[in-house]
Design an enzyme around this catalytic site. Structure first.
Site, mmCIF file in Angstrom:
data_model
loop_
_atom_site.group_PDB
_atom_site.id
_atom_site.type_symbol
_atom_site.label_atom_id
_atom_site.label_comp_id
_atom_site.label_asym_id
_atom_site.label_seq_id
_atom_site.Cartn_x
_atom_site.Cartn_y
_atom_site.Cartn_z
ATOM 1 N N HIS A 151 0.817 21.143 -32.650
ATOM 2 C CA HIS A 151 2.214 21.296 -33.054
ATOM 3 C C HIS A 151 3.133 21.404 -31.834
ATOM 4 C CE1 HIS A 151 2.265 25.522 -31.877
ATOM 5 N NE2 HIS A 151 1.082 25.629 -32.451
ATOM 6 N N GLU A 202 -4.889 28.068 -37.542
ATOM 7 C CA GLU A 202 -5.214 28.634 -36.231
ATOM 8 C C GLU A 202 -6.114 29.861 -36.369
ATOM 9 O OE1 GLU A 202 -6.020 28.292 -33.340
ATOM 10 O OE2 GLU A 202 -4.222 28.206 -32.079
#
Length: 199
Positions: free
Chosen positions: A10, A81
């Site tokens: 990202h 994550e």
């Protein structure tokens, strides 16, 4: 198995900018992160994309949208994550003030996931792609993707520490004959990444 895996971290967030561990805290991209994501789209111009997956967190989903693949992206909880537990939001140097030499790669993550847990998630995700064909894009996070690269190469999860991924960069995993290989890593946004020639 997919022909190639394109892994896209990202874009920049405020916490990523200052080095704070950002696991499950759901924070958006900065303006710079949005621009990084738009530029990252240039790397995919020559690619035929079969499947697209994204972490459920907004920073990954927003990156997928800005790259132009948000409408095709399937949310997959396995590629979220690492859960950093009590270290969430902390910087490594701050933690080392009380725990000398501390690292997410080498120390227990109190209240969060073990590195083996993250490796198991990466393995499960890769296994789910075994019946896929074509090129697959994955929008996720720095540490998770580093561990995914390690597991692709049949390395233990801790060897993800060898793959430091910058925001909005593209890494390319593929195969050379019978071997899984890393074809590109940390490819900078804005530079076109060409599909490899078959040899």
């Amino acid at each position: 198995m997919s022909d190639q895996l394109l892994l896209i971290r990202h874009g920049e967030t405020e916490w990523a900018r200052v080095g704070r561990h950002t696991g499950r805290t759901d924070i958006p991209l900065t303006d710079r992160g949005r621009e990084e994501a738009r530029l990252a789209a240039n790397t995919l111009e020559d690619w035929s994309i079969e499947d697209v997956f994204t972490s459920p967190l907004i920073r990954a989903r927003e990156t997928a949208e800005l790259v132009g693949l948000g409408d095709r992206a399937v949310v997959d909880d396995r590629i979220v994550e690492w859960d950093y537990g009590e270290y969430e939001g902390q910087r490594t140097l701050e933690t080392r003030e009380t725990i000398p030499g501390w690292s997410v790669w080498t120390h227990p993550i109190h209240g969060g996931e073990s590195i083996e847990d993250v490796g198991d998630r990466a393995d499960a995700f890769l296994q789910s792609l075994e019946q896929s064909s074509g090129n697959t894009v994955v929008f996720a996070h720095g540490h998770f993707l580093a561990i995914l690269i390690a597991r692709w190469c049949d390395l233990p999860p801790v060897e993800g520490r060898r793959f430091a991924l910058a925001t909005a960069t593209v890494s390319l995993l593929g195969q050379h004959r019978e071997h899984r290989v890393v074809r590109a890593i940390n490819h900078r946004c804005g530079d076109q990444l060409h599909p490899p020639a078959r040899t």
